[in-house]
Design an enzyme around this catalytic site. Structure first.
Site, PDB file in Angstrom:
ATOM      1  N   HIS A 106       0.822  -1.205   0.000  1.00 37.29           N
ATOM      2  CA  HIS A 106       0.000   0.000   0.000  1.00 37.29           C
ATOM      3  C   HIS A 106       0.863   1.264   0.000  1.00 37.29           C
ATOM      4  O   HIS A 106       2.012   1.232  -0.430  1.00 37.29           O
ATOM      5  CB  HIS A 106      -1.004  -0.042   1.160  1.00 37.29           C
ATOM      6  CG  HIS A 106      -1.745  -1.344   1.231  1.00 37.29           C
ATOM      7  ND1 HIS A 106      -2.709  -1.698   0.317  1.00 37.29           N
ATOM      8  CD2 HIS A 106      -1.616  -2.407   2.084  1.00 37.29           C
ATOM      9  CE1 HIS A 106      -3.168  -2.907   0.602  1.00 37.29           C
ATOM     10  NE2 HIS A 106      -2.515  -3.365   1.660  1.00 37.29           N
ATOM     11  N   GLU A 143      -1.987   0.037   8.097  1.00 39.81           N
ATOM     12  CA  GLU A 143      -1.168  -1.041   7.535  1.00 39.81           C
ATOM     13  C   GLU A 143      -0.005  -0.480   6.729  1.00 39.81           C
ATOM     14  O   GLU A 143       1.112  -1.003   6.790  1.00 39.81           O
ATOM     15  CB  GLU A 143      -2.030  -1.941   6.643  1.00 39.81           C
ATOM     16  CG  GLU A 143      -1.247  -3.080   6.001  1.00 39.81           C
ATOM     17  CD  GLU A 143      -2.046  -3.875   4.985  1.00 39.81           C
ATOM     18  OE1 GLU A 143      -1.477  -4.814   4.391  1.00 39.81           O
ATOM     19  OE2 GLU A 143      -3.241  -3.558   4.779  1.00 39.81           O
ATOM     20  N   HIS A 198       2.868  -7.181   4.296  1.00 47.67           N
ATOM     21  CA  HIS A 198       1.483  -6.779   4.544  1.00 47.67           C
ATOM     22  C   HIS A 198       1.061  -7.154   5.957  1.00 47.67           C
ATOM     23  O   HIS A 198       1.791  -7.827   6.692  1.00 47.67           O
ATOM     24  CB  HIS A 198       0.540  -7.472   3.550  1.00 47.67           C
ATOM     25  CG  HIS A 198       0.602  -6.930   2.161  1.00 47.67           C
ATOM     26  ND1 HIS A 198      -0.274  -5.987   1.673  1.00 47.67           N
ATOM     27  CD2 HIS A 198       1.461  -7.202   1.147  1.00 47.67           C
ATOM     28  CE1 HIS A 198       0.034  -5.697   0.423  1.00 47.67           C
ATOM     29  NE2 HIS A 198       1.082  -6.424   0.070  1.00 47.67           N
ATOM     30  N   GLU A 280       1.553 -11.829   5.172  1.00 49.91           N
ATOM     31  CA  GLU A 280       0.592 -11.163   6.056  1.00 49.91           C
ATOM     32  C   GLU A 280       1.077 -11.430   7.479  1.00 49.91           C
ATOM     33  O   GLU A 280       0.949 -12.536   8.003  1.00 49.91           O
ATOM     34  CB  GLU A 280      -0.815 -11.733   5.842  1.00 49.91           C
ATOM     35  CG  GLU A 280      -1.362 -11.559   4.430  1.00 49.91           C
ATOM     36  CD  GLU A 280      -1.894 -10.158   4.157  1.00 49.91           C
ATOM     37  OE1 GLU A 280      -1.789  -9.292   5.059  1.00 49.91           O
ATOM     38  OE2 GLU A 280      -2.417  -9.923   3.055  1.00 49.91           O
TER      39      GLU A 280
END
Length: 316
Positions: A106, A143, A198, A280
């Site tokens: 992101h 995040e 992530h 993740e």
């Protein structure tokens, strides 16, 4: 001020006082020499030698100091300090010659550019939005901030091992990059490994980390055939070391306890031509996982777990 020791030291220049001039007119030249020597307190050569000694004792370059953490520091910015005792030369490290691309998931400003990040891009046989804003903890820790922090820590660890490291973004662009560009960055670098960092945004009670591996995808400019095997190898190394270093368990909601998940809908994986995985690191929406993700100490452990997994894959 620097000193050039190749130049002769300057002689000290002295003025003559009136008493010296008077005596010089009344006595023989030999006596004048003695009186002048006494009046001046010594010869000019002594002064010159003192200046030379001062120049010799002065540094010709900047001297470094060791900071509290053992990192070389300098009295002036840009100086080069001495190497820390016992430090390893990165050029001789186990990852010397290896290229690693880190993809911080992101972007901290994606939410300001919703039109741009919602634009569809080709990710193989299908299309998907350019990027997303990512998730956040209930307290608002984004995040994108987490991924960038862990990526910086990971970069530093890998560089100490000798790797050449590139980030797909370093909070240096208004949004993105788009998922297809993230893949191209790793491809152009001919990376030996790419890791996309992530954190998940799942339901409360869903805990743990998981590593996403590329599935077999062909079409629309994508062909993951050459990278499926190496990417799984990379992912297994990371999953093992991440669990060992952080103490976190594999996901209890994805991967059936293996900590591994295969997906075909992620452009960053579909379009990659080099070994690549997504990690993740935990679930930001679960309070217990969020407490870990917001801890700087734990994020350092996460970075170390990732680094050890990458190192195990590249330099077994």
């Amino acid at each position: 001020m620097s000193y050039d020791e190749s130049q002769p030291a300057p002689r000290r220049r002295f003025g003559l006082n009136p008493l010296t001039l008077t005596v010089a007119t009344l006595v023989p030249a030999a006596v004048v020499g003695v009186l002048v020597w006494q009046g001046l307190g010594g010869s000019g050569d002594d002064g010159g030698n003192a200046a030379a000694a001062t120049a010799s004792a002065s540094p010709t370059g900047r001297s470094g100091t060791l900071l509290g953490d053992g990192v070389p520091g300098d009295a002036e910015p840009g100086g080069s300090g001495p190497a820390s005792p016992g430090a390893t030369d990165p050029a001789k490290g186990p990852l010397a010659g290896k290229v690693v691309v880190i993809d911080p998931g992101h972007n901290t400003r994606n939410h300001l550019h919703t039109a741009e990040i919602n634009k569809q891009v080709q990710i193989g046989p299908t299309s998907k939005e350019c990027d997303t804003t990512g998730t956040a903890t209930n307290a608002g820790y984004a995040e994108a901030a987490f991924t960038l922090d862990v990526s910086h820590r990971l970069r530093d660890l890998l560089k100490k091992e000798g790797a050449t490291v590139t980030l797909t973004q370093d909070d240096d662009r208004p949004f993105g990059p788009c998922v297809d560009e993230r893949a191209r960055i790793g491809n152009r670098a001919k990376a030996d490994a790419v890791v996309s960092v992530h954190a998940d945004g799942s339901a409360v009670g869903n805990r743990g980390f998981h590593v996403i591996l590329p599935g077999l995808v062909k079409g629309g400019g994508a062909d993951t055939t050459p990278i499926v095997g190496p990417s799984r190898d990379l992912g297994e190394h990371i999953a093992g070391r991440f669990a060992a270093v952080t103490g976190s368990a594999p996901s209890n909601y994805i991967g059936d306890g293996t900590g591994l998940d295969v997906r075909k809908d992620l452009g960053g994986l579909n379009l990659s031509t080099v070994p690549k995985v997504f990690v993740e690191c935990g679930n930001m929406r679960d309070p217990k996982d969020a407490a870990l993700l917001t801890s700087a100490d734990w994020r350092q452990k996460a970075a170390r777990g990732l680094a050890e997994g990458i190192s195990g894959f590249l330099a077994p």
